[in-house]
Design a protein around this motif. Structure first.
Motif, short mmCIF file in Angstrom:
data_model
loop_
_atom_site.label_atom_id
_atom_site.label_comp_id
_atom_site.label_asym_id
_atom_site.label_seq_id
_atom_site.Cartn_x
_atom_site.Cartn_y
_atom_site.Cartn_z
N VAL A 163 -5.28 3.60 -41.92
CA VAL A 163 -4.36 3.91 -43.01
C VAL A 163 -4.80 3.16 -44.26
CG1 VAL A 163 -2.37 4.42 -41.56
CG2 VAL A 163 -2.80 2.06 -42.27
N SER A 164 -4.19 3.52 -45.39
CA SER A 164 -4.63 2.95 -46.67
C SER A 164 -3.73 1.83 -47.19
CB SER A 164 -4.71 4.06 -47.73
OG SER A 164 -3.44 4.64 -47.95
N THR A 165 -2.58 1.58 -46.55
CA THR A 165 -1.68 0.54 -47.05
C THR A 165 -1.25 -0.42 -45.95
OG1 THR A 165 0.38 1.80 -46.71
CG2 THR A 165 -0.78 2.10 -48.82
N GLU A 166 -0.86 -1.62 -46.40
CA GLU A 166 -0.48 -2.67 -45.46
C GLU A 166 0.81 -2.35 -44.73
OE1 GLU A 166 -0.03 -7.56 -45.62
OE2 GLU A 166 0.25 -6.36 -47.45
N ILE A 167 1.81 -1.83 -45.43
CA ILE A 167 3.09 -1.55 -44.78
C ILE A 167 2.93 -0.46 -43.72
CG2 ILE A 167 3.85 0.12 -46.54
CD1 ILE A 167 6.72 -0.92 -46.04
N ALA A 168 2.08 0.53 -43.98
CA ALA A 168 1.83 1.58 -42.98
C ALA A 168 1.14 0.99 -41.76
CB ALA A 168 1.00 2.70 -43.58
N GLN A 169 0.25 0.03 -41.97
CA GLN A 169 -0.46 -0.59 -40.85
C GLN A 169 0.49 -1.43 -39.99
OE1 GLN A 169 -1.42 -4.05 -40.20
NE2 GLN A 169 -2.46 -3.40 -38.33
#
Length: 306
Positions: A163-169
């Motif tokens: 994924v491209s963002t920290e919160i999604a990870q």
């Protein structure tokens, strides 16, 4: 994610601090959206689909959270390929079995997602997944295979999910048990072209796609709702995660003309190579859709039939 530190805020999530856009969807609503306000966003066709899905608060590995996670405007692409069941079984947990189109041949896929408007802000995602038999007792029916191929319902096990963002990870890895990591990930999907590029740890190409977008057909909101059930282990126990997609504009082709999938060096390409895909079966693109991602629930998984 904004590059200027003044454009981000830190929020707590499951004992971690993650950066999110200041004034963005998560910063404003914390997963409890104002649907009337979101309905005024020109990127969102309407929010009727979400009015039928009330959110509830549940305990989770990332703490109390509202579910489902709403995705108000998305686009997706999926290449479905045939692969030998023998290779697939080497990558599946013992409890899961491949969904076979004919004896000895299963289905694997490469998927790309652009979540333009969602509860946790814009991000992109890619996946290498395996179609599996539903984790329930009883024999697999012809219905399961047909609905899987038609994208009406599919059960899957995911090998890679950058994924491209920290919160999604953090949400995806800690909350759902998915194999997620953060990387540079570009996805572009419109009526004419579909492109995607996943970077590896050194900034090179892990995996990329260039293709002509199949001719698109339109549906009314709620007229075509597909579902994907994914199986993961959280703290050693099997869970299932339901993702419902409200398809608004989409198209499918069986032709491989104009489709270029490049495998480079990285986790996604390594996972796809390990499955030894033989040929592309179909290419599905949703240029406009919406989704509701539910939190995982414990599930009973039957051991693989030898």
């Amino acid at each position: 994610m904004p590059s200027n530190p003044r454009d981000i805020v830190k929020v707590g999530l499951g004992g971690r601090e993650v950066a999110v856009p200041k004034g963005g969807m998560y910063d404003r609503y914390r997963m409890n959206p104002d649907l009337d306000a979101i309905n005024r966003d020109p990127r969102v066709s309407d929010v009727d689909f979400f009015r039928t899905l009330p959110k509830t608060t549940v305990d989770s590995p990332i703490g109390p959270t509202l579910t489902p996670n709403f995705y108000y405007s998305i686009s997706t692409a999926r290449l479905t390929m045939l692969a030998p069941s023998r290779a697939i079984r080497t990558r599946l947990p013992e409890e899961l079995s491949p969904l076979e189109i004919v004896p000895g041949l299963g289905l694997v896929s490469v998927m790309f997602f652009s979540y333009d408007v969602c509860d946790i802000d814009f991000y992109t995602e890619a996946a290498v997944g395996i179609a599996v038999r539903p984790a329930r007792h009883g024999k697999l029916g012809f219905f399961d295979l047909v609905t899987g191929l038609k994208n009406e319902h599919l059960d899957s096990y995911v090998l890679s999910l950058p994924v491209s963002t920290e919160i999604a990870q953090v949400r995806g890895h800690d909350g759902y048990g998915f194999p997620k990591w953060v990387t540079e990930l570009d996805v572009g999907i419109d009526d004419h072209r579909t492109t995607a590029r996943v970077a590896n740890d050194s900034g090179g190409v892990d995996l990329s796609l260039r293709a002509n977008t199949p001719a698109q057909n339109a549906w009314l909101s709620g007229e075509r709702v597909s579902s994907l059930t994914s199986y993961t282990k959280i703290n050693g126990a099997w869970h299932s995660t339901l993702n419902q997609t409200n398809v608004l504009t989409a198209g499918t082709t069986r032709s491989t003309s104009g489709i270029t999938l490049q495998l480079g060096e990285g986790r996604m390409s390594d996972d796809l190579r390990s499955l030894k895909p033989k040929r592309t079966l179909q290419f599905d693109v949703v240029t406009e859709g919406q989704a509701a991602l539910h939190m995982p629930v414990p599930t009973s998984v039957q051991s693989r039939i030898k």
